[in-house]
Design a protein around this motif. Structure first.
Motif, PDB file in Angstrom:
ATOM      1  N   PRO A 306      24.995  29.437  -5.906  1.00 55.23           N
ATOM      2  CA  PRO A 306      24.323  28.361  -6.657  1.00 55.23           C
ATOM      3  C   PRO A 306      23.576  27.372  -5.782  1.00 55.23           C
ATOM      4  O   PRO A 306      22.642  26.718  -6.257  1.00 55.23           O
ATOM      5  CB  PRO A 306      25.480  27.677  -7.397  1.00 55.23           C
ATOM      6  N   ALA A 307      23.957  27.245  -4.522  1.00 52.13           N
ATOM      7  CA  ALA A 307      23.291  26.268  -3.662  1.00 52.13           C
ATOM      8  C   ALA A 307      21.908  26.737  -3.220  1.00 52.13           C
ATOM      9  O   ALA A 307      21.086  25.931  -2.790  1.00 52.13           O
ATOM     10  CB  ALA A 307      24.156  25.979  -2.421  1.00 52.13           C
ATOM     11  N   VAL A 308      21.659  28.047  -3.315  1.00 55.64           N
ATOM     12  CA  VAL A 308      20.382  28.596  -2.854  1.00 55.64           C
ATOM     13  C   VAL A 308      19.553  29.134  -4.011  1.00 55.64           C
ATOM     14  O   VAL A 308      18.346  28.883  -4.107  1.00 55.64           O
ATOM     15  CB  VAL A 308      20.618  29.704  -1.801  1.00 55.64           C
ATOM     16  N   ASP A 309      20.176  29.884  -4.909  1.00 56.25           N
ATOM     17  CA  ASP A 309      19.454  30.529  -6.005  1.00 56.25           C
ATOM     18  C   ASP A 309      19.030  29.509  -7.055  1.00 56.25           C
ATOM     19  O   ASP A 309      19.760  28.558  -7.368  1.00 56.25           O
ATOM     20  CB  ASP A 309      20.333  31.599  -6.668  1.00 56.25           C
ATOM     21  N   ASP A 310      17.856  29.745  -7.617  1.00 55.19           N
ATOM     22  CA  ASP A 310      17.286  28.825  -8.616  1.00 55.19           C
ATOM     23  C   ASP A 310      17.718  29.254 -10.024  1.00 55.19           C
ATOM     24  O   ASP A 310      16.951  29.859 -10.774  1.00 55.19           O
ATOM     25  CB  ASP A 310      15.762  28.814  -8.505  1.00 55.19           C
ATOM     26  N   HIS A 311      18.960  28.940 -10.357  1.00 59.03           N
ATOM     27  CA  HIS A 311      19.438  29.212 -11.724  1.00 59.03           C
ATOM     28  C   HIS A 311      19.052  28.105 -12.691  1.00 59.03           C
ATOM     29  O   HIS A 311      19.204  28.252 -13.907  1.00 59.03           O
ATOM     30  CB  HIS A 311      20.956  29.406 -11.727  1.00 59.03           C
ATOM     31  N   TRP A 312      18.536  27.008 -12.171  1.00 56.09           N
ATOM     32  CA  TRP A 312      18.139  25.881 -13.028  1.00 56.09           C
ATOM     33  C   TRP A 312      16.946  26.271 -13.906  1.00 56.09           C
ATOM     34  O   TRP A 312      16.903  25.928 -15.096  1.00 56.09           O
ATOM     35  CB  TRP A 312      17.782  24.667 -12.162  1.00 56.09           C
ATOM     36  N   THR A 313      16.003  26.996 -13.323  1.00 56.94           N
ATOM     37  CA  THR A 313      14.845  27.439 -14.109  1.00 56.94           C
ATOM     38  C   THR A 313      15.260  28.401 -15.207  1.00 56.94           C
ATOM     39  O   THR A 313      14.716  28.360 -16.323  1.00 56.94           O
ATOM     40  CB  THR A 313      13.824  28.126 -13.180  1.00 56.94           C
ATOM     41  N   LEU A 314      16.230  29.269 -14.925  1.00 54.48           N
ATOM     42  CA  LEU A 314      16.740  30.185 -15.950  1.00 54.48           C
ATOM     43  C   LEU A 314      17.338  29.414 -17.120  1.00 54.48           C
ATOM     44  O   LEU A 314      17.096  29.749 -18.288  1.00 54.48           O
ATOM     45  CB  LEU A 314      17.789  31.115 -15.338  1.00 54.48           C
TER      46      LEU A 314
END
Length: 493
Positions: A306-314
């Motif tokens: 979660p600190a690197v991957d952009d799950h916020w846009t999802l």
């Protein structure tokens, strides 16, 4: 020797005005008459046998006469058998009943027949037969389970607008209802739902091949082929029969890959194309689509890092799709918006939920309209400011000071923030909440509040003739939300 004698022919001829018939003529007529009658009786017996009856009826004789191109006899199809009486040795007559005209006139008239009327009812709705008296009852179904060679899949029911009966927006995975099997198990075939009637869905070979090609393209590695497949399901008509299989395919992909961000992004894009196809009838499947989106909105962890991957846009993408569904169907189903709002509100106010879940809830609630935001987000803003944002800011500030005292500089954390030895800040529960998560949540909450206050100020401007510009009272914001959240809201105004 004929079964008919010449006397019968002589009497019949005299009744027709033919007298003084010779013996040779009468012998020829009797033989021909016997032949014709035997022929008619033989044909009549054929109709009797084909009708699976053991007695000969006048209808069989009339059918035989029609086959021989002879005009049928009229008046012999009464429900009661016709009785003949003998006048003499060779003359018979029908015994007609004598009617008393006084009794006939005194008999009351029968009831008038009902007027002819037409009524309409649904034979089937999207391939499912409604259980109404006008339709035949469903056939008895073997509930022992499908055979080993028959692919099975759960088809959604026709109860539209019930997005999750018991499906909760847990901080991990939202319950999507009974479903099993992999994506390959969702291939069209014999459809069964647990505890429900089995429905045989017959799909053409072309549709089955189309389904296989689309699913292979979606899970494949070629972006060009995947884009072509998504464009096809977004525009092609005639795919309604495949819609439940497509939805189950997306459901299986999401439920079995909750920490695979790439699969989740492709699944949400797949659902977006389904929703954009105007030829699809989506209402019976809303209770299957909405839980999939809720899972990607309020899931606890949607990626491996979660600190690197952009799950916020999802989460934002899924929230926008959810908002579009509610805007499209909320008027038809009044309970749909309140139920979804309640699910998101539980994720927002539950202290046991992680900050990632709260972020998804805030984003989704902000997209459901100003009224939803005023009811759900505004009352909880002060609580978030005092229990999440301000303590996290204070903890990060203290961490920076401690790091400066020890090393002379604040070491950066993995997500780019500063904390001793990469230690994350604490959220309202005392559990770890990284500065990145707090910052994302603060920005989302401030953006939602700013949008609400802009809309409210614009409404006040339209009702107050003396006002010339939209203004928001900054002092009131600081009094309501505290300095930290108020400053973030003011940046978005």
């Amino acid at each position: 020797m004929s079964v008919f004698n010449n006397t019968f022919v002589k009497h019949t001829g005299e009744s027709m005005g033919l007298e003084n018939l010779s013996e040779d003529v009468m012998n020829a007529l009797t033989q021909d008459m016997e032949y014709r009658i035997r022929e008619i009786i033989q044909e009549s017996k054929k109709f009797m046998r084909h009708s699976r009856r053991s007695f000969l009826s006048t209808q069989d004789i009339n059918s035989a006469l029609k086959v021989k191109n002879v005009e049928p006899l009229y008046g012999y199809l009464a429900p009661r058998p016709v009785k003949f009486k003998r006048a003499d040795a060779n003359v018979f007559y029908m015994d007609d009943e004598d009617l008393d005209f006084d009794k006939v006139l005194a008999t009351p008239l029968p009831k008038l027949p009902l007027d002819v009327s037409l009524s309409a009812h649904w034979l089937s709705i999207d391939g499912v037969q409604p259980a109404i008296p006008q339709n035949p009852p469903p056939h008895s179904i073997d509930r022992k389970g499908p055979s080993a060679t028959t692919p099975t899949t759960a088809i959604p029911g026709s109860a539209a607008a019930s997005h999750s009966n018991g499906g909760s927006a847990a901080a991990g995975h939202v319950t999507l209802g009974p479903s099993s099997g992999s994506a390959s198990a969702a291939a069209p075939g014999a459809i069964s739902t647990s505890g429900q009637l089995l429905v045989k869905d017959v799909l053409s070979k072309e549709l089955q091949e189309y389904y296989e090609k689309i699913t292979e393209a979606v899970v494949g590695s070629s972006n060009e082929i995947r884009d072509a497949a998504l464009a096809s399901i977004a525009t092609d008509p005639g795919l309604q029969a495949l819609l439940p299989y497509f939805i189950k395919f997306a459901h299986d992909r999401v439920s079995k890959n909750l920490k695979n961000l790439r699969v989740l992004v492709l699944s949400v894009s797949f659902l977006e194309k389904l929703l954009s196809n105007e030829n699809f009838f989506l209402e019976p499947y809303l209770h299957q689509i909405i839980p999939i989106l809720l899972t990607t909105i309020v899931g606890k962890q949607l990626c491996s890092d979660p600190a690197v991957d952009d799950h916020w846009t999802l989460r934002r993408h899924a929230a926008s799709l959810l908002a579009s569904i509610l805007n499209r169907f909320a008027d038809q189903y009044p309970t749909l918006l309140p139920r979804v709002t309640k699910t998101l509100l539980v994720a927002l106010v539950d202290d046991a939920k992680p900050l990632t879940t709260k972020f998804g809830a805030v984003v989704a609630l902000s997209m459901l309209g100003v009224e939803v935001g005023k009811v759900c987000l505004v009352p909880n803003a002060r609580k978030y400011a005092t229990t999440v944002f301000e303590p996290a800011a204070a903890a990060n500030g203290q961490a920076k000071e401690d790091a400066m005292d020890v090393d002379g500089a604040a070491p950066p954390t993995k997500d780019g923030s500063s904390a001793p030895n990469g230690a994350p800040a604490k959220d309202a529960r005392g559990s770890p909440g990284s500065p990145l998560e707090v910052g994302k949540l603060l920005d989302a909450y401030a953006s939602a509040l700013a949008s609400i206050h802009k809309t409210m100020a614009a409404s006040d401007l339209s009702t107050a003739p003396g006002m010339t510009a939209v203004t928001v009272d900054h002092a009131a914001l600081r009094a309501d939300y505290g300095d930290l959240l108020a400053d973030a809201v003011i940046k978005h105004l």
